[in-house]
Design a protein around this motif. Structure first.
Motif, PDB file in Angstrom:
ATOM      1  N   LYS A  11      -6.673  -3.760   0.552  1.00  0.00           N
ATOM      2  CA  LYS A  11      -5.284  -3.340   0.448  1.00  0.00           C
ATOM      3  C   LYS A  11      -4.573  -4.297  -0.488  1.00  0.00           C
ATOM      4  O   LYS A  11      -4.872  -5.485  -0.472  1.00  0.00           O
ATOM      5  CB  LYS A  11      -4.609  -3.359   1.829  1.00  0.00           C
ATOM      6  N   PRO A  12      -3.638  -3.963  -1.308  1.00  0.00           N
ATOM      7  CA  PRO A  12      -3.165  -2.577  -1.474  1.00  0.00           C
ATOM      8  C   PRO A  12      -4.034  -1.790  -2.465  1.00  0.00           C
ATOM      9  O   PRO A  12      -4.595  -2.385  -3.360  1.00  0.00           O
ATOM     10  CB  PRO A  12      -1.758  -2.792  -2.045  1.00  0.00           C
ATOM     11  N   PHE A  13      -4.058  -0.493  -2.230  1.00  0.00           N
ATOM     12  CA  PHE A  13      -4.850   0.357  -3.151  1.00  0.00           C
ATOM     13  C   PHE A  13      -3.994   1.523  -3.634  1.00  0.00           C
ATOM     14  O   PHE A  13      -3.009   1.904  -3.003  1.00  0.00           O
ATOM     15  CB  PHE A  13      -6.125   0.864  -2.477  1.00  0.00           C
ATOM     16  N   THR A  14      -4.386   2.043  -4.761  1.00  0.00           N
ATOM     17  CA  THR A  14      -3.670   3.212  -5.308  1.00  0.00           C
ATOM     18  C   THR A  14      -4.293   4.468  -4.711  1.00  0.00           C
ATOM     19  O   THR A  14      -5.423   4.412  -4.202  1.00  0.00           O
ATOM     20  CB  THR A  14      -3.800   3.269  -6.842  1.00  0.00           C
ATOM     21  N   PRO A  15      -3.583   5.608  -4.751  1.00  0.00           N
ATOM     22  CA  PRO A  15      -4.156   6.866  -4.222  1.00  0.00           C
ATOM     23  C   PRO A  15      -5.505   7.183  -4.843  1.00  0.00           C
ATOM     24  O   PRO A  15      -6.440   7.570  -4.151  1.00  0.00           O
ATOM     25  CB  PRO A  15      -3.110   7.913  -4.609  1.00  0.00           C
ATOM     26  N   ASP A  16      -5.614   6.961  -6.144  1.00  0.00           N
ATOM     27  CA  ASP A  16      -6.879   7.293  -6.819  1.00  0.00           C
ATOM     28  C   ASP A  16      -8.017   6.431  -6.287  1.00  0.00           C
ATOM     29  O   ASP A  16      -9.128   6.900  -6.048  1.00  0.00           O
ATOM     30  CB  ASP A  16      -6.749   7.066  -8.333  1.00  0.00           C
ATOM     31  N   GLU A  17      -7.737   5.122  -6.100  1.00  0.00           N
ATOM     32  CA  GLU A  17      -8.783   4.210  -5.608  1.00  0.00           C
ATOM     33  C   GLU A  17      -9.275   4.668  -4.242  1.00  0.00           C
ATOM     34  O   GLU A  17     -10.482   4.720  -3.984  1.00  0.00           O
ATOM     35  CB  GLU A  17      -8.245   2.772  -5.506  1.00  0.00           C
ATOM     36  N   MET A  59      -1.066  11.012   3.524  1.00  0.00           N
ATOM     37  CA  MET A  59      -0.544  11.721   2.360  1.00  0.00           C
ATOM     38  C   MET A  59      -1.606  11.902   1.295  1.00  0.00           C
ATOM     39  O   MET A  59      -1.825  13.003   0.765  1.00  0.00           O
ATOM     40  CB  MET A  59       0.617  10.890   1.790  1.00  0.00           C
ATOM     41  N   VAL A  60      -2.316  10.797   0.994  1.00  0.00           N
ATOM     42  CA  VAL A  60      -3.319  10.848  -0.087  1.00  0.00           C
ATOM     43  C   VAL A  60      -4.478  11.759   0.299  1.00  0.00           C
ATOM     44  O   VAL A  60      -4.871  12.660  -0.475  1.00  0.00           O
ATOM     45  CB  VAL A  60      -3.850   9.425  -0.384  1.00  0.00           C
ATOM     46  N   THR A  70       0.844  -1.204   0.000  1.00  0.00           N
ATOM     47  CA  THR A  70       0.000   0.000   0.000  1.00  0.00           C
ATOM     48  C   THR A  70       0.888   1.267   0.000  1.00  0.00           C
ATOM     49  O   THR A  70       0.660   2.225  -0.751  1.00  0.00           O
ATOM     50  CB  THR A  70      -0.912   0.011   1.246  1.00  0.00           C
ATOM     51  N   SER A 129       0.674   6.632   4.399  1.00  0.00           N
ATOM     52  CA  SER A 129       0.173   6.664   3.019  1.00  0.00           C
ATOM     53  C   SER A 129      -1.191   7.330   2.957  1.00  0.00           C
ATOM     54  O   SER A 129      -1.446   8.211   2.120  1.00  0.00           O
ATOM     55  CB  SER A 129       0.059   5.238   2.461  1.00  0.00           C
ATOM     56  N   THR A 158       1.126   3.997  -2.954  1.00  0.00           N
ATOM     57  CA  THR A 158       0.760   5.377  -2.617  1.00  0.00           C
ATOM     58  C   THR A 158       1.878   6.351  -3.000  1.00  0.00           C
ATOM     59  O   THR A 158       1.658   7.329  -3.725  1.00  0.00           O
ATOM     60  CB  THR A 158       0.456   5.497  -1.124  1.00  0.00           C
ATOM     61  N   ALA A 161      -3.742  15.443   0.557  1.00  0.00           N
ATOM     62  CA  ALA A 161      -3.673  16.037  -0.789  1.00  0.00           C
ATOM     63  C   ALA A 161      -5.065  16.309  -1.320  1.00  0.00           C
ATOM     64  O   ALA A 161      -5.280  17.217  -2.121  1.00  0.00           O
ATOM     65  CB  ALA A 161      -2.935  15.094  -1.731  1.00  0.00           C
ATOM     66  N   GLU A 162      -6.025  15.511  -0.841  1.00  0.00           N
ATOM     67  CA  GLU A 162      -7.409  15.716  -1.293  1.00  0.00           C
ATOM     68  C   GLU A 162      -8.096  16.830  -0.497  1.00  0.00           C
ATOM     69  O   GLU A 162      -9.257  17.151  -0.765  1.00  0.00           O
ATOM     70  CB  GLU A 162      -8.213  14.402  -1.106  1.00  0.00           C
TER      71      GLU A 162
END
Lengths: 664, 134
Positions: B101-107, B18-19, A449, B15, A453, B22-23
């Motif tokens: 998990k795991p996921f991308t920032p967009d997801e 951070m994501v 993850t 993580s 990220t 940013a949003e």
């Protein structure tokens, strides 16, 4: 066979004991049969022997007795005839008329010599004796005793002949020498009830008396006879004529005896010291039967010192009294020896037969037990783990069938063992891989993850140099691969419960194909679906089965070159393992490169892949097989190099069977 | 909008911060269920992002507590090892959605936004109802 199997199980290692017992049973059987046959034949043989040999002997003795009786009567007639002829002579009549005693005695002596008479004489009409042969030829008138032979003739004027018993006084008067000859001491069984005295003094005679007539006038009676006491002529004649002097082991076969009362007075039955057995007596049974009841006796009897087959008949005197017996006997030894010989031959045959039975039983038992022993050894070998036991040469008959069945059984055991071993290894492998995968996945996903990220966040920046952006892009792709691998591992390890619901399998296949159609179009491979008709409704977890279908279709797509085709069809199918179980078979056939036969077995193992590194996780088919097996179904593969492969997915109708749920 | 992220893994917390930062969210983090309960008392976050598997008290326990003390707070459940059963249990306990998990920032951002949007809609509908009552 069943009983043998039972014995084997019970006795365990003690196979030899069992075989010996089988052998002894067989031998006992043979022995029993031969004993039975021997006993029956012995019984019947002895019966036949007795009937024929002894029956024949008895008949012979009866006939001999008749012959002897006839000889006895002939002797009587002979005496009577001799007397009659003498009375017819003119000179004799005139001598008697003149009472010329001296002349008459001369004539009587001549007659007695010719006719073999022991005594003879003339009685006058007043009962007095005129003269007689012997030392006392001319008795004084009035001194003579009553003559029992002449008396009936004087009364009836007709000739008389037959047997008489003369008392000792008469005999002394007639001739003292005769009286002395008649005296026989009793040697055995002096029975006072019968007669008094320690010796026989009376004499038994065969005699006759004939009237002498001068014209119509009776002038006297001529009498004469033969004393039977101590006489040897009659009995020895019998031996010489009837039995023809036959001897057996130094003894005469035939014997004859004349009894006065129950005592032997004339016989050729010998005592141990070679004397004639005079004065000995007959057994009480014979005496009672013959003398008492006047009947014929024919049976075996112990006569003096040996067993004889005998016949007795009563002798009656001229007044009809039973005064003695006539006896004929044949030595039983001769017949007994024949019987004994025959018996010993019989027994010899029986013993030989039994020996033969034992030998035969032993041989047959060995013939039977040898292959059985080999089978026992073979089963012990199997018990010790060998799957190639020594069975020996093939036999015929039931043993052969047993061998064949045994061989098939061992082969089946081998196959089963191999299958179950493979199955155990497979499931152990799957379980350990599953545990490992779950642990790894859980630990890897958190850092992953972070990686995802941070790389993505970096990529958002606009101030990046192009090569950095490109490098970051590579990291993203690599991470994506890791993500897929971990997802595959998780799918494989998950023993998630099925969520089954009634499903139209054709619709499920159609929707699965729709999901991969785009990829096929891009590659230039055609996918065709031929839905089967009137399929049974399946109860399956739709999403899991769909993932299985997609996995297998994508594999087919990967194996097929552009221009090739994938055909999918469904059909109602019966299970090849559970006879009669209905289900549906989904076939995915491609025209791809095919699978080498050495890979067919490994196809469903986790992490087995033939795809280039990065192209596949090696978990797809392992996961698919797990899903299908949890549904109670099976996956089979047929493949030919260069021509393509066929995957057959069989799923049972109506959901998973009860007995398979435990294996889940 | 305050968002509370609960996970025992610092890298996940970093993580997510951070994501979501940013949003434009105000992000708070908690390394355990106990910390999370304290933070909820103090900050009253508008959204919870909760890991299911944690040592000691787990995400399921936390969700029960939240449903009791602050009903209506939307919760997104995340897990690195998700089974169908855990997902179902989480949804039954009132989780708005589930993210693996795991996921991308967009997801992650998309998931959070869609949850808040649907919540907003619900609240608006509630407000409308209240408004029409006037």
């Amino acid at each position: 066979m069943t009983s043998l199997a039972l014995i084997l199980r019970r006795e365990g290692g003690g196979g030899f004991f069992v075989l010996y017992s089988t052998r002894s049973k067989l031998i006992a059987g043979f022995l029993g049969v031969s004993l039975l046959v021997a006993a029956v034949s012995l019984f019947i043989g002895v019966r036949i022997l007795d009937q024929h040999v002894f029956g024949e002997a008895r008949n012979r003795v009866r006939q001999d007795l008749n012959a002897v009786s006839e000889m006895y009567l002939t002797r009587v007639r002979h005496i009577k005839t001799s007397l009659s002829i003498t009375t017819l002579g003119f000179a004799f009549i005139s001598s008697l008329r003149e009472k010329n005693a001296a002349e008459l005695v001369l004539r009587l002596e001549r007659m007695a010599k010719l006719a073999d008479l022991d005594f003879a004489g003339i009685v006058l009409e007043d009962g007095g004796t005129l003269c007689r042969i012997g030392p006392n030829s001319f008795p004084a008138a009035g001194a003579s005793l009553e003559n029992p032979i002449a008396r009936p003739v004087l009364d009836s004027r007709i000739p008389v002949s037959g047997t008489l018993v003369l008392d000792s006084d008469f005999l002394i008067a007639e001739n003292p020498y005769l009286a002395e000859r008649a005296r026989i001491p009793f040697t055995v069984g002096d029975d006072p009830a019968l007669r008094s005295g320690k010796e026989e003094k009376s004499g038994m005679v065969v005699a006759a008396a004939v009237p002498v007539f001068d014209g119509n006038l009776l002038i006297g009676v001529l009498y004469g006879g033969m004393l039977l006491n101590r006489s040897e002529t009659l009995v020895d004649t019998v031996r010489g004529t009837v039995f023809q002097g036959e001897t057996y082991k130094g003894r005469s076969v035939g014997t004859a005896t004349i009894f006065l009362g129950d005592a032997r007075i004339s016989t050729n039955v010998m005592t141990a010291d070679g004397q004639r057995a005079l004065g000995t007596r007959v057994s009480p049974e014979v005496r009672e039967h013959v003398l008492g009841k006047g009947k014929l006796w024919t049976d075996r009897a112990f006569v003096f010192s040996d067993w004889y087959i005998t016949a007795y008949r009563p002798i009656e005197d001229i007044s009809g009294q039973r005064v003695g017996m006539l006896y004929v006997g044949v030595l039983e030894d001769k017949y007994e020896d024949i019987r004994r010989e025959t018996l010993s031959v019989y027994i010899l045959i029986t013993v030989a037969g039994m020996l033969l039975a034992v030998g035969l039983g032993y041989l047959v038992a060995n013939r039977i037990s040898a292959p059985i022993r080999r089978l026992i050894n073979a089963s012990q070998q199997v018990g010790e783990g060998s799957l190639t036991p020594e069975l020996g040469p093939p036999e015929k008959g039931e043993i052969g069938v047993l061998q064949k069945t045994f061989r098939e059984m061992v082969a089946a055991v081998g196959r089963q063992r191999a299958t179950s071993e493979a199955h155990i290894i497979h499931s152990q492998k799957q379980a350990s891989v599953g545990r490992l995968a779950a642990g790894v996945a859980h630990e890897i996903n958190n850092p992953l993850t972070g990686v995802l990220t941070y790389t993505h966040m970096l990529l958002r920046r606009t101030d990046l140099a192009p090569e950095i952006r490109s490098d970051l892009q590579t990291i993203v792709e690599a991470t994506d691969r890791v993500r897929k691998i971990v997802k595959g591992l998780l799918d494989f390890s998950r023993q998630t419960k099925l969520d089954p619901e009634p499903t139209d399998i054709n619709r499920l296949v159609t929707s699965s194909i729709a999901l991969v159609e785009y990829q096929a179009l891009v590659k230039g491979v055609a996918i065709k679906f031929n839905p089967g008709e009137s399929l049974p409704e399946l109860i399956v977890d739709r999403s899991q089965i769909q993932s299985v279908l997609i996995n297998i279709i994508i594999n087919a797509l990967d194996a097929t070159d552009p221009g090739g085709a994938i055909r999918v069809f469904t059909a109602a199918g019966l299970s090849s393992r559970d006879v009669g179980r209905k289900g549906v078979e989904i076939t995915v056939a491609d025209t791809g490169c095919g699978i080498p036969s050495e890979n067919l077995d490994k196809l469903f193992e986790p992490f087995f892949t033939t795809k280039a590194i990065g192209q596949g996780t090696g978990l797809g088919l392992a996961v698919s097989l797990g899903i299908v097996q949890r549904h109670g179904g099976r996956i089979r593969v047929q493949s030919e190099i260069g021509k393509g492969s066929r995957f057959f997915i069989w799923l049972p109708a109506g959901g998973k069977a009860e007995h398979e749920s435990a294996g889940g | 909008m305050k968002v509370l992220v609960v996970d025992d893994e610092p890298i996940v917390l970093k993580s997510c911060r951070m994501v979501l930062a940013a949003e434009g969210f105000e992000v708070m983090t908690a390394g355990s269920v106990a910390e999370a309960l304290a933070a909820i008392e103090v900050h009253a976050p508008g959204l919870l992002l909760v890991d299911v598997k944690m040592p000691m008290l787990d995400g399921m326990y936390l969700m029960r507590q939240v449903r009791e003390k602050r009903p209506g707070t939307p919760i997104i459940v995340m897990s690195g090892y998700s089974t169908r059963e855990t997902i179902r249990e989480a949804l039954e306990l009132g989780a708005a959605t589930f993210i693996a998990k795991p996921f991308t920032p967009d997801e992650l951002a998309d998931t959070v936004r869609s949850v808040l949007k649907s919540r907003e809609k619900e609240e608006k509908g509630y407000e409308d109802e209240k408004g029409s009552g006037h």
